[in-house]
Design a protein around this motif. Structure first.
Motif, PDB file in Angstrom:
ATOM      1  N   CYS A  70       0.795  -1.255   0.084  1.00 48.62           N
ATOM      2  CA  CYS A  70       0.011  -0.005   0.041  1.00 48.62           C
ATOM      3  C   CYS A  70       0.909   1.260   0.054  1.00 48.62           C
ATOM      4  O   CYS A  70       1.028   1.978   0.928  1.00 48.62           O
ATOM      5  N   ASP A 104       0.664   4.245  -1.271  1.00 50.82           N
ATOM      6  CA  ASP A 104       0.257   5.582  -0.919  1.00 50.82           C
ATOM      7  C   ASP A 104      -0.573   5.683   0.293  1.00 50.82           C
ATOM      8  O   ASP A 104      -1.233   6.747   0.463  1.00 50.82           O
ATOM      9  N   GLU A 105      -0.350   4.652   1.138  1.00 50.76           N
ATOM     10  CA  GLU A 105      -1.148   4.848   2.331  1.00 50.76           C
ATOM     11  C   GLU A 105       0.075   4.570   3.671  1.00 50.76           C
ATOM     12  O   GLU A 105       0.868   3.792   3.334  1.00 50.76           O
ATOM     13  N   SER A 142      -5.333   8.855   5.590  1.00 47.99           N
ATOM     14  CA  SER A 142      -4.641   7.914   4.716  1.00 47.99           C
ATOM     15  C   SER A 142      -3.787   7.136   5.711  1.00 47.99           C
ATOM     16  O   SER A 142      -2.824   6.646   5.179  1.00 47.99           O
ATOM     17  N   ARG A 143      -4.012   7.285   6.951  1.00 51.23           N
ATOM     18  CA  ARG A 143      -3.308   6.276   7.999  1.00 51.23           C
ATOM     19  C   ARG A 143      -3.954   5.291   8.658  1.00 51.23           C
ATOM     20  O   ARG A 143      -4.965   5.647   9.240  1.00 51.23           O
ATOM     21  N   ARG A 152     -10.016   1.429   7.634  1.00 51.14           N
ATOM     22  CA  ARG A 152     -10.243   2.397   6.605  1.00 51.14           C
ATOM     23  C   ARG A 152     -11.571   2.843   6.659  1.00 51.14           C
ATOM     24  O   ARG A 152     -12.022   4.224   6.041  1.00 51.14           O
TER      25      ARG A 152
END
Length: 653
Positions: free
Chosen positions: A67, A69-70, A156-157, A252
């Motif tokens: 992942c 982008d996260e 996003s975390r 998420r």
């Protein structure tokens, strides 16, 4: 490369290197039978938590690597898992970057095993400067709360705290499960390492069967998955990874999921021990043979080349994992506070509102804002209240770990609950080079204005006793100074700031020395002082102290025909620094009037003042009126003039 094979290679390598660190001095690849000089005569460290932590970190690292982008951030709750962290950091090369002696070759690997547990200053516990070391707390039970704070307002975390079943018995962890309801936007996926034991005996969670575990978690509002591990098979890897990835997806979406990693403590070793299982290697050849067979079970020849370089599946797996930590953001530009003389509530609320407008600021409070005269802030989205001091500290520590700023507002009497966490945080901060925003505490209700059970200034006494230069204790003399101290604290980095500021109305004092007080921590109040060298120096620290000293100056001067100097202390830590020489002379008698324990002041001034008396908090023997408490401690006009007379009577002796 197949994900399950990668996870298996990472787990075997991290576990193997952990066993090597515990027991070996040399021959780290076990290429020949161990000689006496190659084993540690007195192995020291903790084995029991290693297999499960290595398992969880291998899978979290692989999930994060897929992942890009996260941010998927692991948080390790068990300090004893530092041995696994060091093993992974050596394999990734991060340990060699921190210290060239730990290069990723046979010499570096030999240094790794030989140096444990001291590690050339790295120590044996989880280290905040290494991968998976995001937990800037360091106290047992705080990892879940820390993870919740780190995940706040970060869409996003996903933060994955790995907590032990022993940790789940601590008040902080126990309260954190429920407290998640107050911060539903925090994306957290706890992994409970359920190995059946705390340090010395069976854990309470470990005694539950799977059905009871599900009922327990669901009752707290969490949906659990249970993964059983014990053979190291690829099927077990598949089941755990599926539960982990499903949990990340659920987090998420804002769902409360958790994963129970159920295993036997110290599984894959000769016995399920908490500490080192083989303790007689020096005199017992059978144990040395046992150690070699144990280490061979992880098949190190498949994992490392002759030069100790990761090889085969392990080399590929190390290219896939990501054990990241949040990167601090640049602090925003905020206009400086401007005192207005409108009183505590208005002044302090204005400072807090100005910082909140930047968008990176939070207030954490134990449901006491209205009592603390800050009730208008209670409904703000940047304010979080829950009645658990230790959880709030974890939230604050996690929040600032990614460069954001905040403050915990509470009563002085409850603040000692935070001591272990604050000292642990100070210890961790010494080990990293990044200057994160400060930990800030605003204590607005102290013992002098409270009932018998609500008087305890012990936190400040203990923090000052550490001698850590990061500790600052602000004792503003009035509301204007309180607002400025709070503003300065919120702008600072790398500190633990405690602000003792009463919520009740007290007199205001001239502002001419404010800049000096903020710059040096103390200043001479010329409006109350005589010119030249004094016969007696009166030092006040805190709003009540400043008020009573101001009242006592003229009666003392008239009665004793003496010259007085009045010094206001804005930061108690300045009494241990060089700035004190500007205001206080060793040969001049000094009377200090403080809100806290006299012992704290005596410790700061030891050997620096020849004739010293301190008036401060004195524990009342039974419930008293506010005036009675002050009189009992000597913090009233009669008490101050009496203490001054005793010091002045010693002149010339």
């Amino acid at each position: 490369m197949d994900l399950l094979s990668s996870a298996d290679a990472l787990w075997r390598a991290a576990t193997y290197l952990s066993v090597a660190q515990l027991h070996l001095r040399a021959n780290p690849l076990s290429t020949r039978p161990f000689r006496l000089c190659e084993v540690k005569q007195r192995p020291s460290g903790h084995w029991g938590t290693v297999p499960g932590i290595a398992w969880a970190l291998a899978h979290v690292g692989l999930a994060a690597g897929r992942c890009p982008d996260e941010e998927i951030i692991p948080v390790i709750g068990a300090g004893h898992a530092g041995i696994v962290q060091r093993a992974l950091a050596w394999m990734t090369g991060d340990l060699g970057k921190a210290d060239s002696r730990f290069g990723r070759d046979i010499a570096g690997l030999t240094a790794l095993v030989a140096s444990f547990p001291d590690g050339y200053g790295l120590g044996s516990e989880v280290h905040p400067a290494l991968p998976a070391g995001a937990y800037m707390g360091g106290w047992l039970g705080g990892a879940l709360a820390f993870a919740q704070g780190m995940a706040l307002d970060e869409p996003s975390r996903v933060v994955i705290p790995i907590v032990g079943d022993g940790e789940c018995e601590t008040p902080t962890t126990a309260a954190s499960w429920l407290a998640q309801r107050a911060i539903p936007a925090a994306r957290v996926l706890p992994v409970v390492h359920l190995n059946g034991h705390r340090m010395g005996g069976p854990s309470l969670l470990g005694a539950m069967n799977d059905g009871q575990l599900v009922a327990y978690a669901c009752g707290l509002g969490w949906e659990p998955a249970i993964a059983h591990v014990g053979t190291g098979s690829l099927a077990e890897h598949a089941a755990f990874h599926e539960a982990l990835v499903d949990g990340i997806d659920a987090a998420r979406r804002g769902e409360r999921r958790l994963v129970f990693l159920r295993c036997v403590k110290g599984w894959s070793g000769p016995i399920g021990a908490h500490k080192t299982p083989l303790t007689d290697l020096a005199t017992n050849p059978h144990q040395r043979l046992q150690l070699r067979e144990w280490m061979s079970s992880y098949q190190p020849h498949e994992l490392f080349g002759d030069d100790a370089q990761p090889a085969g599946v392990l080399a590929s797996a190390l290219n896939e994992i990501r054990l990241c930590r949040p990167q601090p953001a640049e602090p925003p530009v905020i206009p400086a506070a401007a005192p207005t003389g409108r009183g505590f509530s208005t002044e302090v609320a204005a400072v807090l509102g100005a910082h909140a407008a930047s968008g990176d600021f939070k207030i954490f409070s134990p449901d006491e804002l209205r009592s603390n005269r800050l009730g208008d802030l209670a409904g703000e989205p940047w304010v979080h209240e829950v009645l658990a001091e230790e959880v709030l500290l974890g939230w604050l520590a996690g929040w600032i770990a990614s460069g954001r700023r905040g403050v915990l507002i509470s009563y002085e009497a409850f603040a000692p609950l935070l001591l272990t966490g604050l000292v642990g945080h100070l210890k961790q901060r010494r080990l990293v080079n990044v200057r994160l925003p400060s930990i800030n505490l605003l204590l607005t209700s102290y013992g002098w204005h409270n009932v018998y059970t609500h008087g305890d200034p012990s936190l400040v006494t203990a923090l000052l006793g550490t001698g850590d230069p990061a500790v600052h204790v602000f004792t503003p003399a009035d509301a204007d100074r309180a607002a400025l101290a709070l503003d300065d604290a919120l702008r600072s980095t790398g500190q633990v700031n405690v602000i003792i500021a009463g919520k009740h109305s007290t007199p205001s004092h001239p502002s001419e020395t404010m800049d000096c007080e903020r710059r040096h921590g103390l200043a001479i109040w010329n409006h109350l002082s005589d010119p030249g060298e004094p016969d007696l120096t009166l030092v006040c620290a805190g709003d009540l102290a400043a008020a009573i000293v101001s009242e006592a100056v003229e009666p003392i001067r008239e009665r004793h025909r003496c010259r007085l100097r009045v010094v206001n202390v804005h930061d108690l830590a300045s009494l241990a620094g060089p700035a004190i020489g500007r205001c206080i002379r060793e040969q001049t008698p000094v009377l200090v009037v403080t809100l806290g324990h006299p012992a704290a002041i005596r410790g700061l001034l030891a050997g620096r003042v020849r004739d010293l008396d301190v008036v401060g908090w004195r524990e009342p023997p039974h419930p008293m009126s506010q005036d009675g408490v002050a009189a009992y401690a000597g913090l009233d006009l009669a008490g101050i003039t009496r203490a001054a007379a005793a010091l002045l009577a010693n002149r010339g002796r």
